[in-house]
Design an enzyme around this catalytic site. Structure first.
Site, PDB file in Angstrom:
ATOM      1  N   HIS A 462       0.837  -1.201   0.000  1.00 55.36           N
ATOM      2  CA  HIS A 462       0.000   0.000   0.000  1.00 55.36           C
ATOM      3  C   HIS A 462       0.877   1.258   0.000  1.00 55.36           C
ATOM      4  CE1 HIS A 462      -3.692   2.321   1.306  1.00 55.36           C
ATOM      5  NE2 HIS A 462      -2.743   3.120   1.770  1.00 55.36           N
ATOM      6  N   GLU A 463       1.811   1.324   0.924  1.00 54.69           N
ATOM      7  CA  GLU A 463       2.643   2.530   1.039  1.00 54.69           C
ATOM      8  C   GLU A 463       3.563   2.687  -0.168  1.00 54.69           C
ATOM      9  OE1 GLU A 463       1.645   4.581   3.023  1.00 54.69           O
ATOM     10  OE2 GLU A 463       0.503   3.294   4.382  1.00 54.69           O
ATOM     11  N   HIS A 466       1.501   4.238  -2.812  1.00 55.45           N
ATOM     12  CA  HIS A 466       1.440   5.690  -2.597  1.00 55.45           C
ATOM     13  C   HIS A 466       2.718   6.341  -3.109  1.00 55.45           C
ATOM     14  CE1 HIS A 466      -2.131   6.786  -0.475  1.00 55.45           C
ATOM     15  NE2 HIS A 466      -1.933   5.983   0.548  1.00 55.45           N
ATOM     16  N   HIS A 469       3.303   7.341  -6.742  1.00 53.30           N
ATOM     17  CA  HIS A 469       2.606   8.540  -7.226  1.00 53.30           C
ATOM     18  C   HIS A 469       3.590   9.721  -7.338  1.00 53.30           C
ATOM     19  CE1 HIS A 469      -1.888   9.967  -7.137  1.00 53.30           C
ATOM     20  NE2 HIS A 469      -1.310  10.223  -8.264  1.00 53.30           N
TER      21      HIS A 469
HETATM   22 ZN    ZN Z   1      -3.141   5.147   2.132  1.00 55.16          ZN
END
Ligand code: ZN
Length: 673
Positions: A462-463, A466, A469
């Site tokens: 998940h991180e 991120h 991006h």
């Molecule tokens: Zn998040």
């Protein structure tokens, strides 16, 4: 203080040299410089993109560069000195941002530049202007004198009330404790929690165990305690915190605070000519209107309801009786353990961090053609931290990131991604983006590497998602690069998208290796693990929708004549979508900090919204194979690389060829009709 390491204008932060005493002087200096520069810019007779926007973008980058190491260190290496320094900085920053957001001169300059130069600027440059203009208006800058003053006063009062709300919840939580003298009541509860309760009893000089109402204790009791009486006591205390009901009825009652918050939010929205606060909140989101969000939630609710009913029947059949609110978590946990015979703890043996990282980096390489390389010799804040570079297919460095993976004292819990240095290209050289990825896994023990649970793995994916991006962005304007300027309900798209890869058998094969034998996670265990993903997905989805609809309607339907009608709306929502009815005395809105104290007001729907985007985006891959390079290149160029330089819906439609649809999420959770 010319040797202040925070004021360096190039290179990575010098974490070996930065001290708490550097924070405030560095911030003061850069803010002084910025204010002087702002005065010059505001007094320009002929404002242009080059003389106003470029310097402001530059200043934004500079301020972030100075302060991001302070925010980061406060999170990962907290100390009294650093906390004091950080807290001394916050009012300076907030005063600066308020002045900037409320500057009528700048607002008019941006408007004039758009009017005069708009036709000669490129799309990203126009977006920089339009984005800034929208933010100015939402901050009340365009209001006339009296209304502007009132808007400011309302915002100040709201921030006071939101912290009062939080304090009441905190005080109510700390106020309650439960004394147990019969060991039989404690059967099932995690040993560490029981031990802590025994310590607390000793401190107080009483027999037995004294439990608090902190979250880990509450969760441990409600999911594992065999005694229904004890579960009920905890449930009642927890769900009536800061309200007019329960064991501390009226003592920290948030009722009047909530009513005032709703009233002032409505007033602020009306001052800016929005019909209500929900419309105001949606003005800079991907979702465009209240009916759009409401339809979205109802659509999902209709689809999830049959599954939720079935799941409830199933767990009641398993328990052998109808379930009270304080029973559901307990029996669900037992059912899950019986059905899947797999635990997060046993998965650890198969998931050593070095192996997981290698597998994760392979996923990034297969998708986007980038490779990840660890670099030694970089100044770090702690020996556990690591630094990595990202190279493109030509072997050029395009971005880098720090990883701080392990839990330790003085480090904030949870996991997050943050910008260290944002990407910048304002005509001259490119400044490459640098990100922080922070997790809280168990550290290595002795010679054994750090062993992760699968939950930890999903969090890491998940991180990292991120992080891609800002790291893969191609935008050069700091206000729109990476996650800056991305609509708030679309920010979780890249991260939740990446989570999907942590559940693929071919990825599980690559990230798992038993720390003794080196064997990958056996296929049978993989299947059990994958099956847990959809356990009670219908009930969980409905619960999220109940909260989201309640939040949305409460903010959309406020009227000065009728007030908030908090519990009336909640009842209607439950009647509308829920399959479970909590007891009449449940007062969860009184402690619903996300929407009354946090940033989720009229925004709770974002969790599901982004989940739908991520599942639908991932479905585009599963149709073509999860590592299809053409689809990945489109995801990169339409979404990741774009950042906030274009409307989030336009990005999505360009990638998917159509608007987002909920079906992919329903299929992912096995609750499709
Ligand atoms: Zn998040």
């Amino acid at each position: 203080m010319s040797d202040n390491p925070l004021l360096a204008t190039t290179g990575l932060p010098r974490f070996d040299a930065i001290r708490p005493e550097h924070a405030e002087p560095a911030l003061r200096q850069v803010l002084d410089e910025h204010r002087a520069r702002l005065t010059e810019i505001e007094s320009l007779n002929e404002p242009t993109f080059a003389t106003v926007v470029l310097p402001l973008e530059e200043m934004r980058h500079r301020l972030a560069r100075v302060f991001s190491p302070v925010v980061h260190l406060n999170g990962v290496m907290n100390s009294d000195a650093l906390r004091a320094a950080y807290n001394a900085c916050l009012p300076l920053l907030s005063a600066y941002h308020t002045d900037l957001a409320q500057s009528e001169k700048l607002y008019r300059a941006y408007q004039r530049i758009l009017d005069r130069e708009g036709s000669t600027l490129d799309a990203t440059q126009r977006e920089v202007l339009e984005h800034a203009l929208r933010d100015f208006r939402l901050a009340g800058v365009a209001l006339d004198g009296e209304r502007k003053a009132r808007f400011k006063a309302v915002m100040m009062e709201l921030s006071r009330l939101c912290s009062k709300f939080e304090e009441n919840v905190l005080d109510a939580t700390n106020d309650w404790s439960h004394h147990v003298t019969d060991a039989a009541q404690l059967r099932g509860i995690n040993a560490a929690i029981v031990e802590q309760a025994a310590d607390r009893a000793r401190e107080r000089g009483v027999d037995g165990w004294v439990f608090g109402l902190d979250q880990p204790t509450y969760v441990a009791v409600i999911t594992d305690c065999e005694s229904a009486d004890l579960r009920r006591a905890f449930y009642e205390a927890w769900s009536t915190r800061a309200s007019d009901r329960g064991p501390a009825a009226g003592k920290f009652d948030n009722g009047p605070v909530m009513e005032q918050i709703l009233q002032l939010r409505h007033e602020a929205a009306r001052l800016l000519n929005f019909g209500n606060f929900a419309e105001y909140a949606l003005a800079d989101r991907m979702a465009k209107s209240v009916p759009e969000v409401s339809d979205f939630l109802h659509r999902l609710a209709r689809a999830a309801r049959a599954a939720a009913r079935h799941e409830l029947e199933e767990v009641e059949a398993f328990a052998g009786h109808q379930l009270e609110a304080w029973d559901l978590g307990y029996y669900s946990e037992r059912l899950q353990q019986q059905r899947f015979a797999i635990s997060q703890e046993e998965l650890r043996d198969y998931l050593p961090l070095p192996r997981v990282l290698a597998g994760l980096f392979e996923v990034a390489e297969k998708l986007y053609g980038v490779t990840v390389h660890e670099r030694a010799g970089v100044a770090l804040w702690h020996p556990d931290a690591r630094y990595y570079e990202i190279h493109n297919a030509q072997g050029e460095t395009i971005a880098s990131f720090f990883l701080d993976a392990y839990a330790r004292p003085h480090k904030r819990s949870g996991a997050w991604m943050d910008d260290c240095i944002g990407r910048k290209q304002l005509g001259g050289d490119v400044t490459l983006p640098v990100a922080y990825l922070v997790c809280n896994s168990l550290p290595p023990q002795g010679l054994r590497p750090a062993l992760l649970t699968h939950d930890d793995v999903v969090t890491l994916f998940h991180e990292f998602g991120h992080g891609l991006h800002p790291m893969l962005t191609r935008v050069g304007y700091p206000s729109l690069a990476g996650i800056s300027g991305v609509a708030w309900d679309a920010v979780e798209l890249p991260s939740q998208f990446m989570e999907n890869y942590a559940w693929l058998p071919e990825v599980l094969d690559r990230i798992s290796a038993h720390h003794d034998s080196g064997a990958p996670l056996p296929a049978e265990k993989q299947q059990q693990l994958i099956a847990t993903r959809s356990f009670q997905a219908g009930l969980q989805t409905l619960r999220q929708i109940e909260l989201a609809l309640f939040d949305l309607r409460m903010h959309a339907e406020y009227t000065p004549a009728l007030g908030g009608r908090v519990y009336q709306i909640l009842d209607e929502v439950r009647h509308d979508v829920s399959v479970l009815k909590p007891p009449e005395w449940n007062r969860f809105p009184h402690n619903f900090g996300h929407i009354f104290a946090g940033g989720y007001a009229a925004g709770y729907y974002s969790y599901k919204w982004a989940e739908v985007l991520a599942a639908d985006a991932f479905a585009a891959f599963t149709e073509q194979g999860p590592f299809n390079r053409t689809v990945a290149e489109r995801f990169l160029s339409s979404i990741l690389a774009r950042g906030g330089s274009r409307d989030a819906l336009t990005n999505f439609v360009e990638f998917r060829g159509r608007k987002p649809e909920v079906e992919a999420l329903l299929r992912l959770y096995g609750i499709a009709a």
